[in-house]
Design a protein around this motif. Structure first.
Motif, PDB file in Angstrom:
ATOM      1  N   ILE A   1       0.876  -1.165   0.000  1.00 52.07           N
ATOM      2  CA  ILE A   1       0.000   0.000   0.000  1.00 52.07           C
ATOM      3  C   ILE A   1       0.917   1.220   0.000  1.00 52.07           C
ATOM      4  CG2 ILE A   1      -1.787   1.286   1.230  1.00 52.07           C
ATOM      5  CD1 ILE A   1      -2.688  -1.535   0.309  1.00 52.07           C
ATOM      6  N   ILE A   2       0.680   2.134  -0.937  1.00 52.73           N
ATOM      7  CA  ILE A   2       1.518   3.330  -1.052  1.00 52.73           C
ATOM      8  C   ILE A   2       0.697   4.567  -0.706  1.00 52.73           C
ATOM      9  CG2 ILE A   2       2.952   4.751  -2.575  1.00 52.73           C
ATOM     10  CD1 ILE A   2       3.528   2.259  -4.229  1.00 52.73           C
ATOM     11  N   PHE A   3       1.302   5.444   0.078  1.00 54.89           N
ATOM     12  CA  PHE A   3       0.736   6.754   0.368  1.00 54.89           C
ATOM     13  C   PHE A   3       1.578   7.788  -0.376  1.00 54.89           C
ATOM     14  CE2 PHE A   3      -0.204   4.135   4.101  1.00 54.89           C
ATOM     15  CZ  PHE A   3      -1.585   4.246   4.127  1.00 54.89           C
ATOM     16  N   VAL A   4       0.896   8.676  -1.099  1.00 53.58           N
ATOM     17  CA  VAL A   4       1.584   9.659  -1.942  1.00 53.58           C
ATOM     18  C   VAL A   4       1.172  11.070  -1.540  1.00 53.58           C
ATOM     19  CG1 VAL A   4       1.778  10.555  -4.303  1.00 53.58           C
ATOM     20  CG2 VAL A   4       1.769   8.110  -3.909  1.00 53.58           C
ATOM     21  N   CYS A   5       2.154  11.948  -1.476  1.00 54.91           N
ATOM     22  CA  CYS A   5       1.879  13.378  -1.351  1.00 54.91           C
ATOM     23  C   CYS A   5       2.893  14.118  -2.221  1.00 54.91           C
ATOM     24  CB  CYS A   5       1.906  13.851   0.100  1.00 54.91           C
ATOM     25  SG  CYS A   5       3.520  13.862   0.902  1.00 54.91           S
ATOM     26  N   HIS A   6       2.869  15.425  -2.160  1.00 50.59           N
ATOM     27  CA  HIS A   6       3.703  16.221  -3.053  1.00 50.59           C
ATOM     28  C   HIS A   6       5.189  15.867  -2.925  1.00 50.59           C
ATOM     29  CE1 HIS A   6       4.647  19.596  -5.651  1.00 50.59           C
ATOM     30  NE2 HIS A   6       5.611  19.905  -4.794  1.00 50.59           N
ATOM     31  N   GLY A   7       5.754  16.065  -1.753  1.00 51.24           N
ATOM     32  CA  GLY A   7       7.192  15.868  -1.594  1.00 51.24           C
ATOM     33  C   GLY A   7       7.611  14.694  -0.747  1.00 51.24           C
ATOM     34  N   SER A   8       6.658  14.044  -0.102  1.00 47.99           N
ATOM     35  CA  SER A   8       6.910  12.912   0.796  1.00 47.99           C
ATOM     36  C   SER A   8       7.806  13.289   1.978  1.00 47.99           C
ATOM     37  CB  SER A   8       7.502  11.706   0.049  1.00 47.99           C
ATOM     38  OG  SER A   8       7.509  10.560   0.882  1.00 47.99           O
ATOM     39  N   ILE A   9       7.525  14.476   2.534  1.00 44.72           N
ATOM     40  CA  ILE A   9       8.222  14.881   3.758  1.00 44.72           C
ATOM     41  C   ILE A   9       7.245  15.213   4.884  1.00 44.72           C
ATOM     42  CG2 ILE A   9      10.324  15.663   2.601  1.00 44.72           C
ATOM     43  CD1 ILE A   9       9.246  18.584   3.061  1.00 44.72           C
ATOM     44  N   CYS A  10       5.951  15.181   4.596  1.00 44.38           N
ATOM     45  CA  CYS A  10       4.949  15.469   5.636  1.00 44.38           C
ATOM     46  C   CYS A  10       3.841  14.420   5.648  1.00 44.38           C
ATOM     47  CB  CYS A  10       4.340  16.869   5.450  1.00 44.38           C
ATOM     48  SG  CYS A  10       5.477  18.236   5.770  1.00 44.38           S
ATOM     49  N   ARG A  11       2.883  14.549   4.751  1.00 45.15           N
ATOM     50  CA  ARG A  11       1.669  13.741   4.828  1.00 45.15           C
ATOM     51  C   ARG A  11       1.884  12.262   4.525  1.00 45.15           C
ATOM     52  NH1 ARG A  11      -1.819  17.293   0.861  1.00 45.15           N
ATOM     53  NH2 ARG A  11       0.252  17.361  -0.096  1.00 45.15           N
ATOM     54  N   SER A  12       2.539  11.933   3.420  1.00 49.92           N
ATOM     55  CA  SER A  12       2.661  10.506   3.094  1.00 49.92           C
ATOM     56  C   SER A  12       3.539   9.739   4.079  1.00 49.92           C
ATOM     57  CB  SER A  12       3.101  10.285   1.641  1.00 49.92           C
ATOM     58  OG  SER A  12       4.391  10.767   1.393  1.00 49.92           O
ATOM     59  N   PRO A  13       4.672  10.288   4.550  1.00 52.97           N
ATOM     60  CA  PRO A  13       5.397   9.521   5.574  1.00 52.97           C
ATOM     61  C   PRO A  13       4.611   9.407   6.878  1.00 52.97           C
ATOM     62  CG  PRO A  13       6.552  11.575   5.106  1.00 52.97           C
ATOM     63  CD  PRO A  13       5.437  11.454   4.112  1.00 52.97           C
ATOM     64  N   ALA A  14       3.824  10.430   7.211  1.00 50.97           N
ATOM     65  CA  ALA A  14       2.977  10.325   8.400  1.00 50.97           C
ATOM     66  C   ALA A  14       2.023   9.148   8.235  1.00 50.97           C
ATOM     67  CB  ALA A  14       2.208  11.623   8.641  1.00 50.97           C
ATOM     68  N   CYS A  15       1.398   9.024   7.068  1.00 51.60           N
ATOM     69  CA  CYS A  15       0.505   7.887   6.804  1.00 51.60           C
ATOM     70  C   CYS A  15       1.249   6.566   6.910  1.00 51.60           C
ATOM     71  CB  CYS A  15      -0.108   8.003   5.407  1.00 51.60           C
ATOM     72  SG  CYS A  15      -1.396   9.225   5.259  1.00 51.60           S
ATOM     73  N   GLU A  16       2.436   6.512   6.332  1.00 54.67           N
ATOM     74  CA  GLU A  16       3.223   5.278   6.372  1.00 54.67           C
ATOM     75  C   GLU A  16       3.451   4.824   7.812  1.00 54.67           C
ATOM     76  OE1 GLU A  16       7.807   3.780   5.554  1.00 54.67           O
ATOM     77  OE2 GLU A  16       7.102   5.575   4.498  1.00 54.67           O
ATOM     78  N   TYR A  17       3.895   5.750   8.667  1.00 57.96           N
ATOM     79  CA  TYR A  17       4.214   5.366  10.039  1.00 57.96           C
ATOM     80  C   TYR A  17       2.967   5.120  10.877  1.00 57.96           C
ATOM     81  CZ  TYR A  17       9.023   6.051   8.794  1.00 57.96           C
ATOM     82  OH  TYR A  17      10.249   5.936   8.183  1.00 57.96           O
ATOM     83  N   ILE A  18       1.888   5.839  10.597  1.00 65.83           N
ATOM     84  CA  ILE A  18       0.622   5.546  11.277  1.00 65.83           C
ATOM     85  C   ILE A  18       0.180   4.135  10.911  1.00 65.83           C
ATOM     86  CG2 ILE A  18      -1.839   6.114  11.372  1.00 65.83           C
ATOM     87  CD1 ILE A  18      -0.927   9.111  10.953  1.00 65.83           C
ATOM     88  N   ALA A  19       0.209   3.814   9.615  1.00 64.55           N
ATOM     89  CA  ALA A  19      -0.208   2.480   9.158  1.00 64.55           C
ATOM     90  C   ALA A  19       0.659   1.389   9.774  1.00 64.55           C
ATOM     91  CB  ALA A  19      -0.168   2.412   7.630  1.00 64.55           C
ATOM     92  N   LYS A  20       1.961   1.605   9.797  1.00 63.71           N
ATOM     93  CA  LYS A  20       2.872   0.611  10.377  1.00 63.71           C
ATOM     94  C   LYS A  20       2.606   0.408  11.860  1.00 63.71           C
ATOM     95  CE  LYS A  20       6.691   1.041   7.105  1.00 63.71           C
ATOM     96  NZ  LYS A  20       8.049   1.571   6.892  1.00 63.71           N
ATOM     97  N   SER A  21       2.126   1.448  12.534  1.00 65.55           N
ATOM     98  CA  SER A  21       1.824   1.311  13.963  1.00 65.55           C
ATOM     99  C   SER A  21       0.525   0.547  14.196  1.00 65.55           C
ATOM    100  CB  SER A  21       1.756   2.692  14.635  1.00 65.55           C
ATOM    101  OG  SER A  21       0.560   3.369  14.297  1.00 65.55           O
ATOM    102  N   LEU A  22      -0.308   0.429  13.157  1.00 61.98           N
ATOM    103  CA  LEU A  22      -1.607  -0.221  13.281  1.00 61.98           C
ATOM    104  C   LEU A  22      -1.662  -1.638  12.720  1.00 61.98           C
ATOM    105  CD1 LEU A  22      -3.881   2.784  12.266  1.00 61.98           C
ATOM    106  CD2 LEU A  22      -3.441   1.918  14.586  1.00 61.98           C
TER     107      LEU A  22
END
Length: 142
Positions: A4-25
């Motif tokens: 599952i990939i999360f995409v945002c403009h630069g991958s320094i705010c929203r998409s990495p936040a999603c990645e780590y939230i998902a990994k925690s769940l």
């Protein structure tokens, strides 16, 4: 393992936040984040986003912003984007894979797009919204 990939403009705010939230769940999928622009490639999570993740007790590690490749798109189960600008860029870059592109807020009634906190400064709000979105995605994956 499905990706599952999360995409945002630069991958320094929203998409990495999603990645780590998902990994925690969940550990049932491979969760990664990618950029749809080249501006921040190689950069870590933006410090104010790190601070917001820390306040929300979401663990994270060193991140390297990476551009979304055709291989990523081909191998992904689903690609979740944050806003209309992300969707347009995805569709321009990979028009043949549009069926894989979904808004991160797809399963929430109260949210449409996730604002870019790099511009607004609303890091804590965005983390709260992303936690809701990702939680709903994880429920649907299970």
């Amino acid at each position: 393992m499905k990706t599952i990939i999360f995409v945002c403009h630069g991958s320094i705010c929203r998409s990495p936040a999603c990645e780590y939230i998902a990994k925690s769940l969940s550990s049932s999928y491979q969760f990664i984040s990618r950029a749809i622009s080249h501006e921040e490639i190689g950069n870590d999570i933006y410090p104010p986003m790190k601070a917001a993740l820390t306040r929300a007790c979401i663990p994270f590690s060193r991140h390297y912003a990476t551009y979304l490749s055709k291989e990523d798109v081909t191998n992904a189960e689903t690609i979740y984007y944050m806003d209309e600008s992300n969707r347009r860029r995805l569709c321009l870059a990979y028009p043949e894979y549009q069926e894989k592109f979904k808004p991160v807020s797809l399963y929430t009634d109260s949210l449409n797009e996730i604002e870019d906190p790099w511009y607004t400064g609303a890091y804590d709000k965005v983390v709260m919204e992303l936690r809701l979105c990702v939680s709903e995605i994880i429920k649907r994956l299970s």
